[in-house]
Design a protein around this motif. Structure first.
Motif, PDB file in Angstrom:
ATOM      1  N   CYS A  57     -18.073  -3.799 -15.956  1.00 23.63           N
ATOM      2  CA  CYS A  57     -18.862  -3.039 -16.924  1.00 23.63           C
ATOM      3  C   CYS A  57     -18.039  -1.931 -17.567  1.00 23.63           C
ATOM      4  N   THR A  58     -18.304  -1.679 -18.840  1.00 22.71           N
ATOM      5  CA  THR A  58     -17.723  -0.530 -19.523  1.00 22.71           C
ATOM      6  C   THR A  58     -18.876   0.295 -20.089  1.00 22.71           C
ATOM      7  N   ALA A  59     -18.701   1.593 -20.136  1.00 24.15           N
ATOM      8  CA  ALA A  59     -19.775   2.461 -20.633  1.00 24.15           C
ATOM      9  C   ALA A  59     -20.136   2.139 -22.071  1.00 24.15           C
ATOM     10  N   ALA A  60     -19.131   1.757 -22.871  1.00 26.79           N
ATOM     11  CA  ALA A  60     -19.385   1.466 -24.285  1.00 26.79           C
ATOM     12  C   ALA A  60     -20.256   0.229 -24.452  1.00 26.79           C
ATOM     13  N   ALA A  61     -20.152  -0.715 -23.491  1.00 22.89           N
ATOM     14  CA  ALA A  61     -20.871  -1.977 -23.634  1.00 22.89           C
ATOM     15  C   ALA A  61     -22.206  -1.977 -22.899  1.00 22.89           C
ATOM     16  N   HIS A  62     -22.414  -1.043 -21.996  1.00 21.90           N
ATOM     17  CA  HIS A  62     -23.636  -1.057 -21.183  1.00 21.90           C
ATOM     18  C   HIS A  62     -24.655  -0.059 -21.724  1.00 21.90           C
ATOM     19  N   PRO A  63     -25.871  -0.523 -22.030  1.00 22.48           N
ATOM     20  CA  PRO A  63     -26.893   0.370 -22.594  1.00 22.48           C
ATOM     21  C   PRO A  63     -27.328   1.476 -21.645  1.00 22.48           C
ATOM     22  N   ALA A  64     -27.062   1.317 -20.338  1.00 23.21           N
ATOM     23  CA  ALA A  64     -27.479   2.332 -19.371  1.00 23.21           C
ATOM     24  C   ALA A  64     -26.807   3.677 -19.625  1.00 23.21           C
ATOM     25  N   PHE A  65     -25.630   3.665 -20.249  1.00 26.78           N
ATOM     26  CA  PHE A  65     -24.880   4.907 -20.464  1.00 26.78           C
ATOM     27  C   PHE A  65     -25.097   5.498 -21.857  1.00 26.78           C
ATOM     28  N   GLU A  66     -25.957   4.845 -22.636  1.00 28.08           N
ATOM     29  CA  GLU A  66     -26.133   5.241 -24.038  1.00 28.08           C
ATOM     30  C   GLU A  66     -26.515   6.705 -24.199  1.00 28.08           C
ATOM     31  N   ASN A  67     -27.406   7.198 -23.344  1.00 30.33           N
ATOM     32  CA  ASN A  67     -27.895   8.572 -23.478  1.00 30.33           C
ATOM     33  C   ASN A  67     -27.335   9.525 -22.423  1.00 30.33           C
ATOM     34  N   VAL A  68     -26.263   9.107 -21.773  1.00 30.19           N
ATOM     35  CA  VAL A  68     -25.644   9.955 -20.760  1.00 30.19           C
ATOM     36  C   VAL A  68     -24.699  10.946 -21.429  1.00 30.19           C
ATOM     37  N   PRO A  85     -21.523  12.900 -21.840  1.00 29.80           N
ATOM     38  CA  PRO A  85     -20.160  12.738 -21.302  1.00 29.80           C
ATOM     39  C   PRO A  85     -19.675  13.980 -20.571  1.00 29.80           C
ATOM     40  N   ALA A  86     -18.910  13.774 -19.513  1.00 37.35           N
ATOM     41  CA  ALA A  86     -18.281  14.904 -18.812  1.00 37.35           C
ATOM     42  C   ALA A  86     -17.053  15.325 -19.606  1.00 37.35           C
ATOM     43  N   SER A  87     -16.801  16.609 -19.643  1.00 35.53           N
ATOM     44  CA  SER A  87     -15.609  17.109 -20.331  1.00 35.53           C
ATOM     45  C   SER A  87     -14.415  17.015 -19.384  1.00 35.53           C
ATOM     46  N   PRO A  88     -13.200  16.999 -19.914  1.00 31.99           N
ATOM     47  CA  PRO A  88     -12.013  16.984 -19.044  1.00 31.99           C
ATOM     48  C   PRO A  88     -12.000  18.154 -18.070  1.00 31.99           C
ATOM     49  N   GLU A  89     -12.493  19.297 -18.524  1.00 30.34           N
ATOM     50  CA  GLU A  89     -12.527  20.480 -17.658  1.00 30.34           C
ATOM     51  C   GLU A  89     -13.475  20.271 -16.474  1.00 30.34           C
ATOM     52  N   GLU A  90     -14.620  19.636 -16.730  1.00 28.12           N
ATOM     53  CA  GLU A  90     -15.582  19.378 -15.658  1.00 28.12           C
ATOM     54  C   GLU A  90     -15.007  18.400 -14.628  1.00 28.12           C
ATOM     55  N   THR A  91     -14.319  17.416 -15.140  1.00 29.23           N
ATOM     56  CA  THR A  91     -13.712  16.434 -14.237  1.00 29.23           C
ATOM     57  C   THR A  91     -12.654  17.085 -13.348  1.00 29.23           C
ATOM     58  N   GLU A  92     -11.808  17.906 -13.951  1.00 26.54           N
ATOM     59  CA  GLU A  92     -10.755  18.570 -13.180  1.00 26.54           C
ATOM     60  C   GLU A  92     -11.338  19.597 -12.206  1.00 26.54           C
ATOM     61  N   ASP A 112     -14.571   6.131 -18.299  1.00 28.50           N
ATOM     62  CA  ASP A 112     -15.220   6.658 -19.496  1.00 28.50           C
ATOM     63  C   ASP A 112     -15.904   7.978 -19.115  1.00 28.50           C
ATOM     64  N   PRO A 113     -15.864   8.994 -19.979  1.00 32.94           N
ATOM     65  CA  PRO A 113     -16.480  10.294 -19.659  1.00 32.94           C
ATOM     66  C   PRO A 113     -17.946  10.213 -19.251  1.00 32.94           C
ATOM     67  N   ARG A 114     -18.670   9.206 -19.782  1.00 38.72           N
ATOM     68  CA  ARG A 114     -20.075   9.066 -19.393  1.00 38.72           C
ATOM     69  C   ARG A 114     -20.189   8.561 -17.957  1.00 38.72           C
ATOM     70  N   MET A 115     -19.271   7.699 -17.570  1.00 38.56           N
ATOM     71  CA  MET A 115     -19.229   7.253 -16.175  1.00 38.56           C
ATOM     72  C   MET A 115     -18.799   8.409 -15.267  1.00 38.56           C
ATOM     73  N   GLN A 116     -17.876   9.222 -15.756  1.00 37.82           N
ATOM     74  CA  GLN A 116     -17.456  10.398 -14.990  1.00 37.82           C
ATOM     75  C   GLN A 116     -18.641  11.311 -14.706  1.00 37.82           C
ATOM     76  N   ARG A 117     -19.517  11.446 -15.698  1.00 35.68           N
ATOM     77  CA  ARG A 117     -20.704  12.293 -15.533  1.00 35.68           C
ATOM     78  C   ARG A 117     -21.559  11.787 -14.374  1.00 35.68           C
ATOM     79  N   VAL A 118     -21.766  10.499 -14.315  1.00 39.07           N
ATOM     80  CA  VAL A 118     -22.603   9.923 -13.251  1.00 39.07           C
ATOM     81  C   VAL A 118     -21.951  10.115 -11.883  1.00 39.07           C
ATOM     82  N   VAL A 119     -20.641   9.923 -11.825  1.00 36.16           N
ATOM     83  CA  VAL A 119     -19.910  10.105 -10.559  1.00 36.16           C
ATOM     84  C   VAL A 119     -20.023  11.552 -10.089  1.00 36.16           C
ATOM     85  N   ILE A 120     -19.787  12.487 -11.004  1.00 33.98           N
ATOM     86  CA  ILE A 120     -19.821  13.911 -10.663  1.00 33.98           C
ATOM     87  C   ILE A 120     -21.219  14.350 -10.228  1.00 33.98           C
TER      88      ILE A 120
END
Length: 267
Positions: A165-176, A178-185, A206-214
């Motif tokens: 799965c990729t965030a761009a192709a999966h509708p589940a991430f459409e309204n998520v 995105p995490a910023s690089p600063e948030e990830t670090e 993908d930053p939207r996937m990063q958001r879910v992980v975080i």
């Protein structure tokens, strides 16, 4: 006269016994088709030395694994490096077919297991003993019995194959959001136990996937932060088409769930 009769009877009995022993000896040499103690030392039908009987196999039932993406050597070693297993168990995983190894790894972390060696051996042995008709879920790579029409773990229908799965192709991430690089670090800085390869895996999402992980929360209480982060990141790449992300808490939900398991928000 009575004593002589008894002697003659004893002699006859001894003669009969000697004859029986002689016949038994012949059987041991393979002179008779009947079964004997001597002939039982060779491999018998259905024994380990005789080879698998009809409908049985000593190796994995490979048709079940035809759609599984093979694990790389690096992935196998990375999985082993996250766990404390004895050498014989590690070697058992290394010697498996790479597709079978993928299923073992996809079962997730063993960090909470009291005996990680036993768990790994059990996983490997269980996949080698698949029965004809058993199948591997195309969504989460969980082993399913032939009688199951859908996956017990994620609900994917039998025969359904899912690609990464990729965030761009999966509708589940459409309204998520995105995490910023600063948030990830910042998240990585809070978890000093995370190894470099796991940190890079999070950065590569993908930053939207990063958001879910975080948003799954802190891993500071985890015994192996690297294993937990790897498991979170891997889960993002195996979402099913019907899976969804709760917009209230950003938790990953299976398609069969109508409310969030974490916060109770409606789908």
């Amino acid at each position: 006269g009575g004593k002589g009769g008894k002697d003659n009877m004893m002699a006859s009995m001894m003669s009969m016994m000697m004859g029986m022993l002689g016949k038994g000896k012949g059987k041991d040499k393979g002179e008779s088709k009947g079964a004997s103690w001597g002939s039982s030392y060779g491999p018998a039908k259905g024994s380990w030395g005789a080879g698998p009987s009809k409908g049985q196999s000593w190796g994995p039932y490979m048709p079940a694994f035809q759609h599984v993406e093979p694990a790389t050597e690096e992935e196998v070693e990375e999985f082993l490096s996250m766990h404390y297993v004895e050498p014989h168990a590690a070697d058992k995983l290394r010697k498996l077919d790479r597709k079978v190894a993928r299923v073992v790894i996809s079962k997730g972390s063993m960090q909470d297991a009291r005996d990680q060696t036993a768990v790994l051996i059990q996983r490997c042995t269980g996949l080698v003993s698949l029965q004809e008709g058993d199948w591997i879920c195309g969504g989460c790579y969980d082993h399913q019995f032939a009688k199951n029409d859908s996956c017990r773990k994620c609900g994917t229908p039998k025969g359904s194959i899912t690609v990464a799965c990729t965030a761009a192709a999966h509708p589940a991430f459409e309204n998520v959001d995105p995490a910023s690089p600063e948030e990830t670090e910042e998240f990585l800085a809070q978890h000093t136990g995370v190894q470099a390869h796991a940190a890079d895996k999070l950065r590569g999402l993908d930053p939207r996937m990063q958001r879910v992980v975080i948003n799954k929360g802190s891993m500071t209480d985890a015994r192996d932060q690297t294993a937990v982060l790897m498991q979170r990141c891997t889960a993002m790449a195996t979402l099913q088409p019907t899976d969804w992300i709760c917009l209230s808490c950003y938790d990953h939900q299976f398609g069969k769930n109508f409310t969030c398991r974490r916060c109770g928000a409606a789908k």
